[in-house]
Design an enzyme around this catalytic site. Structure first.
Site, mmCIF file in Angstrom:
data_model
loop_
_atom_site.group_PDB
_atom_site.id
_atom_site.type_symbol
_atom_site.label_atom_id
_atom_site.label_comp_id
_atom_site.label_asym_id
_atom_site.label_seq_id
_atom_site.Cartn_x
_atom_site.Cartn_y
_atom_site.Cartn_z
ATOM 1 N N TYR A 1 3.533 -6.748 10.686
ATOM 2 C CA TYR A 1 2.995 -6.006 9.627
ATOM 3 C C TYR A 1 2.624 -4.462 9.997
ATOM 4 O O TYR A 1 2.683 -3.643 9.299
ATOM 5 C CB TYR A 1 1.323 -6.733 9.376
ATOM 6 C CG TYR A 1 1.561 -7.969 8.861
ATOM 7 C CD1 TYR A 1 1.343 -7.993 7.465
ATOM 8 C CD2 TYR A 1 1.687 -9.198 9.566
ATOM 9 C CE1 TYR A 1 1.539 -9.023 6.779
ATOM 10 C CE2 TYR A 1 1.699 -10.371 8.933
ATOM 11 C CZ TYR A 1 1.627 -10.446 7.646
ATOM 12 O OH TYR A 1 1.640 -11.636 6.722
ATOM 13 N N CYS B 1 1.491 -17.713 3.415
ATOM 14 C CA CYS B 1 0.837 -16.858 4.374
ATOM 15 C C CYS B 1 1.110 -17.341 6.006
ATOM 16 O O CYS B 1 0.561 -18.770 6.170
ATOM 17 C CB CYS B 1 -0.728 -17.204 4.350
ATOM 18 S SG CYS B 1 -1.745 -16.231 5.429
#
Length: 336
Positions: free
Chosen positions: A175, A44
């Site tokens: 994203y 992450c």
């Protein structure tokens, strides 16, 4: 688990547990060595910020770390890397358990990084943007000798301004492109992303670091996106106007940071690739993880030293990674 909003733009859930761990304990959680556990996944980018800052500041003993596995389902990150699939300190199999310990009706995202109070087993905070700032400010008495000033007072306004721009258009921009639910949403996202990358290239053309002449919080936040760019964002998220390795200034800048102790030695490319390609089944239904890219070029000379500046200013590099936190051999060109 679906990440794409069909027909629309991707919008990140901005609800986080904003409780803070501070020197004065004003939220009920005073800084205390060994009391808390930083839970991360090396996959992450938001968690990787905390891993880097913790290492640069030398907080390994004061703030122990738990590393979750690279994949998860709709329920939670899991501790499948630990013996028996259970965190040895918290005694739980899923990070979700620590969120529910705080609030049995918790309905928000079970995200990393998260800091858990070991004395109660409850999550204190998952506010990733605040966690690293507080590591610099509130945890200062526990910093190592020679720790760099990642958030110096004289540069905070500029760091904050750069961070806001980079977050909107780059950190979250990849994203917005990858999880776009329409052609228009994708086109808008990738246009903003690459315009901002061009802006960053111009800024870094004559400056070794983003703000000032040493590494700061701003460099950490940009690095965690750049280091994932060719491995996942270029293909998986369709950010393929060009690779990072085809952008001379940003590529040299990223290699400079990667080769700086505290940055590249925290990166696990295997976990990064497995997370994105396996978890995001709505955009990669087969779950196949690609073999590339070749990672050896991360170690090529960057020649950024000619621009001046020193990574740690008056400080010193961190010591070698402790064995129990080392990235496995083969997951990183520094750990070949």
């Amino acid at each position: 688990m679906s990440y794409v909003n069909p027909g629309g733009e991707y919008t990140r859930d901005g609800r986080y547990l904003a409780t803070r761990i501070t020197a004065d304990g004003r939220d009920g959680f005073p800084v205390e060595a060994g009391r808390y556990r930083l839970v991360v996944s090396r996959a992450c980018p938001w968690a990787s910020r905390a891993v880097i800052v913790r290492r640069l500041l030398g907080l390994e003993r004061a703030l122990p770390m738990a590393v979750a596995g690279p994949t998860h389902d709709e329920r939670s990150w899991t501790f499948d890397l630990d013996p028996g699939g259970r965190d040895p300190v918290l005694g739980i199999e899923r990070l979700r358990d620590a969120y529910l310990a705080r609030d049995p009706g918790y309905g928000g995202g079970v995200t990393v990084p998260a800091i858990v109070d070991v004395t109660t087993g409850k999550v204190v905070t998952n506010d990733f943007a605040r966690i690293t700032i507080d590591m610099s400010l509130e945890w200062a008495p526990h910093h190592r000798s020679g720790a760099p000033a990642l958030y110096p007072p004289a540069l905070r306004d500029e760091i904050d301004a750069v961070n806001e721009i980079v977050y909107k258009d780059v950190n979250n921009g990849v994203y917005r492109a990858g999880f776009a639910g329409s052609q228009k949403a994708y086109d808008d996202a990738q246009e903003r992303l690459f315009a901002r990358l061009d802006w960053l290239s111009d800024r870094l053309r004559g400056s070794r670091y983003l703000v000032g002449d040493t590494i700061t919080e701003a460099d950490v936040r940009l690095f965690t996106t750049l280091v994932r760019f060719d491995a996942v964002y270029h293909g998986h998220f369709k950010c393929n106007r060009r690779k990072l390795s085809e952008a001379p200034v940003l590529w040299a800048y990223a290699r400079d940071l990667f080769q700086t102790p505290g940055f590249g030695d925290t990166v696990d490319f295997d976990h990064i690739k497995r997370h994105y390609y396996v978890v995001h089944r709505d955009i990669n239904p087969t779950g196949i993880v690609p073999a590339g890219p070749d990672l050896s070029n991360w170690l090529e000379p960057h020649d950024r030293g000619a621009l001046g500046g020193t990574p740690f200013g008056r400080g010193t590099p961190p010591e070698a990674v402790v064995p129990e936190e080392a990235v496995p051999a083969g997951h990183n060109p520094l750990a070949a």
